[in-house]
Write an enzyme that holds these catalytic residues in place. Structure first.
Site, PDB file in Angstrom:
ATOM      1  N   GLY A 181       0.844  -1.207   0.000  1.00 14.88           N
ATOM      2  CA  GLY A 181       0.000   0.000   0.000  1.00 14.88           C
ATOM      3  C   GLY A 181       0.870   1.243   0.000  1.00 14.88           C
ATOM      4  N   ARG A 222       1.126  -5.232  -5.308  1.00 17.24           N
ATOM      5  CA  ARG A 222       1.264  -6.413  -4.446  1.00 17.24           C
ATOM      6  C   ARG A 222       1.331  -7.599  -5.400  1.00 17.24           C
ATOM      7  NH1 ARG A 222      -2.829  -3.621  -0.900  1.00 17.24           N
ATOM      8  NH2 ARG A 222      -1.662  -2.953   0.931  1.00 17.24           N
ATOM      9  N   SER A 223       2.531  -8.126  -5.612  1.00 13.41           N
ATOM     10  CA  SER A 223       2.722  -9.140  -6.650  1.00 13.41           C
ATOM     11  C   SER A 223       2.494 -10.562  -6.134  1.00 13.41           C
ATOM     12  CB  SER A 223       4.144  -9.026  -7.206  1.00 13.41           C
ATOM     13  OG  SER A 223       4.428 -10.123  -8.038  1.00 13.41           O
ATOM     14  N   GLY A 253       5.833  -1.928   3.646  1.00 15.44           N
ATOM     15  CA  GLY A 253       5.461  -2.458   4.957  1.00 15.44           C
ATOM     16  C   GLY A 253       6.041  -3.845   5.188  1.00 15.44           C
ATOM     17  N   ASP A 254       5.482  -4.554   6.176  1.00 12.38           N
ATOM     18  CA  ASP A 254       6.115  -5.840   6.534  1.00 12.38           C
ATOM     19  C   ASP A 254       6.002  -6.902   5.442  1.00 12.38           C
ATOM     20  OD1 ASP A 254       3.433  -6.130   6.981  1.00 12.38           O
ATOM     21  OD2 ASP A 254       3.620  -6.872   9.043  1.00 12.38           O
ATOM     22  N   GLY A 255       4.940  -6.834   4.611  1.00 13.08           N
ATOM     23  CA  GLY A 255       4.837  -7.759   3.474  1.00 13.08           C
ATOM     24  C   GLY A 255       6.012  -7.536   2.515  1.00 13.08           C
ATOM     25  N   SER A 256       6.349  -6.284   2.301  1.00 13.75           N
ATOM     26  CA  SER A 256       7.473  -5.946   1.416  1.00 13.75           C
ATOM     27  C   SER A 256       8.795  -6.408   2.036  1.00 13.75           C
ATOM     28  CB  SER A 256       7.533  -4.444   1.184  1.00 13.75           C
ATOM     29  OG  SER A 256       6.264  -3.960   0.820  1.00 13.75           O
ATOM     30  N   THR A 304       4.361   2.870   5.551  1.00 12.43           N
ATOM     31  CA  THR A 304       2.967   2.401   5.623  1.00 12.43           C
ATOM     32  C   THR A 304       2.189   3.311   6.564  1.00 12.43           C
ATOM     33  OG1 THR A 304       1.494   0.677   6.496  1.00 12.43           O
ATOM     34  CG2 THR A 304       3.723   0.656   7.343  1.00 12.43           C
ATOM     35  N   ILE A 305       0.944   3.589   6.204  1.00 14.56           N
ATOM     36  CA  ILE A 305       0.138   4.446   7.087  1.00 14.56           C
ATOM     37  C   ILE A 305      -0.221   3.726   8.385  1.00 14.56           C
ATOM     38  CG2 ILE A 305      -0.832   5.830   5.201  1.00 14.56           C
ATOM     39  CD1 ILE A 305      -3.521   4.255   5.730  1.00 14.56           C
ATOM     40  N   ASP A 306      -0.125   2.381   8.391  1.00 14.44           N
ATOM     41  CA  ASP A 306      -0.621   1.597   9.537  1.00 14.44           C
ATOM     42  C   ASP A 306       0.243   1.696  10.798  1.00 14.44           C
ATOM     43  OD1 ASP A 306      -2.531   0.747   7.729  1.00 14.44           O
ATOM     44  OD2 ASP A 306      -1.582  -1.183   7.346  1.00 14.44           O
ATOM     45  N   ASP A 361       2.475  -0.287  11.667  1.00 16.95           N
ATOM     46  CA  ASP A 361       2.534  -1.627  12.270  1.00 16.95           C
ATOM     47  C   ASP A 361       3.878  -2.326  12.047  1.00 16.95           C
ATOM     48  OD1 ASP A 361       2.199  -1.934   9.571  1.00 16.95           O
ATOM     49  OD2 ASP A 361       0.656  -3.483   9.705  1.00 16.95           O
ATOM     50  N   MET A 418      -8.653   2.900   8.627  1.00 20.30           N
ATOM     51  CA  MET A 418      -7.781   1.803   8.184  1.00 20.30           C
ATOM     52  C   MET A 418      -6.818   1.382   9.291  1.00 20.30           C
ATOM     53  SD  MET A 418      -6.699   2.515   4.270  1.00 20.30           S
ATOM     54  CE  MET A 418      -7.769   2.073   2.913  1.00 20.30           C
ATOM     55  N   GLY A 419      -5.934   0.470   8.949  1.00 24.00           N
ATOM     56  CA  GLY A 419      -4.926   0.024   9.913  1.00 24.00           C
ATOM     57  C   GLY A 419      -4.683  -1.472   9.838  1.00 24.00           C
ATOM     58  N   ARG A 420      -5.437  -2.125   8.949  1.00 28.52           N
ATOM     59  CA  ARG A 420      -5.363  -3.592   8.823  1.00 28.52           C
ATOM     60  C   ARG A 420      -5.625  -4.213  10.191  1.00 28.52           C
ATOM     61  NH1 ARG A 420      -3.314  -6.082   4.264  1.00 28.52           N
ATOM     62  NH2 ARG A 420      -2.221  -4.253   3.566  1.00 28.52           N
TER      63      ARG A 420
HETATM   64  O1  F6P Z   1      -1.533  -1.281   4.678  1.00 30.46           O
HETATM   65  C1  F6P Z   1      -2.126  -0.094   4.270  1.00 30.46           C
HETATM   66  C2  F6P Z   1      -3.608  -0.293   4.041  1.00 30.46           C
HETATM   67  O2  F6P Z   1      -4.159   0.952   3.656  1.00 30.46           O
HETATM   68  C3  F6P Z   1      -4.385  -0.888   5.217  1.00 30.46           C
HETATM   69  O3  F6P Z   1      -4.672   0.053   6.223  1.00 30.46           O
HETATM   70  C4  F6P Z   1      -5.605  -1.419   4.520  1.00 30.46           C
HETATM   71  O4  F6P Z   1      -6.162  -2.501   5.253  1.00 30.46           O
HETATM   72  C5  F6P Z   1      -5.055  -1.901   3.200  1.00 30.46           C
HETATM   73  O5  F6P Z   1      -3.836  -1.200   2.993  1.00 30.46           O
HETATM   74  C6  F6P Z   1      -5.959  -1.665   2.029  1.00 30.46           C
HETATM   75  O6  F6P Z   1      -5.372  -2.230   0.913  1.00 30.46           O
HETATM   76  P1  F6P Z   1      -5.876  -1.985  -0.591  1.00 30.46           P
HETATM   77  O7  F6P Z   1      -5.444  -0.606  -0.999  1.00 30.46           O
HETATM   78  O8  F6P Z   1      -5.172  -3.039  -1.370  1.00 30.46           O
HETATM   79  O9  F6P Z   1      -7.351  -2.120  -0.577  1.00 30.46           O
END
Ligand code: F6P
Length: 320
Positions: free
Chosen positions: A11, A72-73, A102-105, A125-127, A129, A169-171
């Protein structure tokens, strides 16, 4: 290290451009060649790169999003994709990659490291986390955006003596909800890190404030907690207060970065580039107690971060 690539992944977050700018300018000023990689690891696998110079990053410090685009590949999650990306790095002569995400990356960067490619990770990342870092690029801007949006919702909530349930947001993390909740004086803040008793923490709390004369309410729900629309229905049924739901959505991810995010991104981009040049080791950059530090990727990914209990208590005590 003579030639590096830079990519943004996952993201996007406000301040990513400021980080790219810092990476490119630090690299060029230190006699390195730097390639911009478009669309994250997807673009790396496909060799979608271009050489950047001092002017490639002019006039971007103030813009949200990422000039390198992000993705996100799915293919890169597989061993064959990671091998393809590593082979492409060798073909392009890239000695290392700066990964902003973020942590996925960071997990992707760890996989690429296991294929022999050095990766320097910057938390974007905005989260917020990323456990090893107090702050991530984009978090401050997103909180400010949320605050401004809720201030607007609050105007109409007050005019109509309503309750607004607002989802942010925030996952699976509640940092955005907690701090913006304090900033807007939300009556209740629901975050995944604390199990909440809906009856006590929302309904009873609203009833108490109604008795003290309050007529409008903001209930802030982190997306990781549950269905905000269903909560709004229950609140209306149980309290009799007309209730609306606002899901802020992707507005939270855009916009011009705040001073704090621009400075953090500039510092991290500069530090990461110097570090990859000097150490040739894969690391995660972090901000701890105001200082920039770095960790092994595995070490960073294994860390956990606790939510600030005092902040939660503060909100509970004074937003009543
Ligand atoms: O990780 C950043 C984030 O904005 C999360 O807060 C949210 O859950 C997710 O990405 C949304 O992802 P997408 O843009 O793929 O819908």
């Amino acid at each position: 290290m003579k030639t590096i690539g830079v990519l943004t992944s996952g993201g996007d977050a406000p301040g990513m451009n400021a980080a790219i700018r810092a990476v490119v300018r630090t690299a060029v000023e230190n006699d390195m060649t730097v390639y911009g990689i478009r669309n994250g690891f997807e673009g790396l696998m496909n060799g979608d790169v271009y050489e950047m110079n001092l002017r490639s990053v002019s006039n971007i410090i103030q813009s949200g999003g990422t000039i390198l685009k992000s993705a996100r590949s799915q293919e890169f999650k597989m061993d064959s994709g990671q091998q393809k990306a590593a082979d492409m790095c060798r073909r392009l002569g890239l000695d290392g990659i700066v990964v902003i995400g973020g942590d996925g990356s960071f997990r992707g960067a760890k996989d690429l490291t296991s294929k022999g490619i050095t990766c320097m990770c910057i938390p974007g990342t905005i989260d917020n986390d990323i456990a090893c870092s107090d702050d991530t690029i984009g978090f401050d801007t997103a909180m400010n955006t949320i605050m401004q949006m809720i201030d607007r919702v609050r105007d109409t909530t007050e005019s109509h003596s309503r309750c607004s349930v607002i989802e942010v947001m925030g996952r699976s993390a509640g940092y955005l909800a907690l701090y913006s909740g304090i900033a807007v004086g939300a009556t209740s803040i629901l975050i995944p890190e604390f199990e909440c008793d809906f009856e006590i923490d929302v309904v009873e709390r609203m009833r108490r404030t109604i008795e003290s004369g309050k007529r409008h309410f903001v209930i802030l729900v982190a997306e990781g907690v549950g269905d905000a629309t269903e909560m709004a229905k229950q609140i209306e049924e149980k309290t009799g207060v007309e209730t609306r739901t606002t899901i802020l959505g992707h507005v939270q991810r855009g916009g011009s970065p705040t001073v704090r995010d621009r400075v953090l991104a500039s510092q991290m981009g500069n530090y990461a580039t110097r570090l990859i040049r000097d150490t040739r080791e894969s690391r995660v950059i972090a901000c701890k107690d105001g200082n920039l530090v770095n960790y092994k990727i595995e070490e960073a990914l294994a860390m956990t971060k606790n939510i600030d209990l005092d902040a939660y208590r503060l909100a509970h005590e004074i937003s009543i």
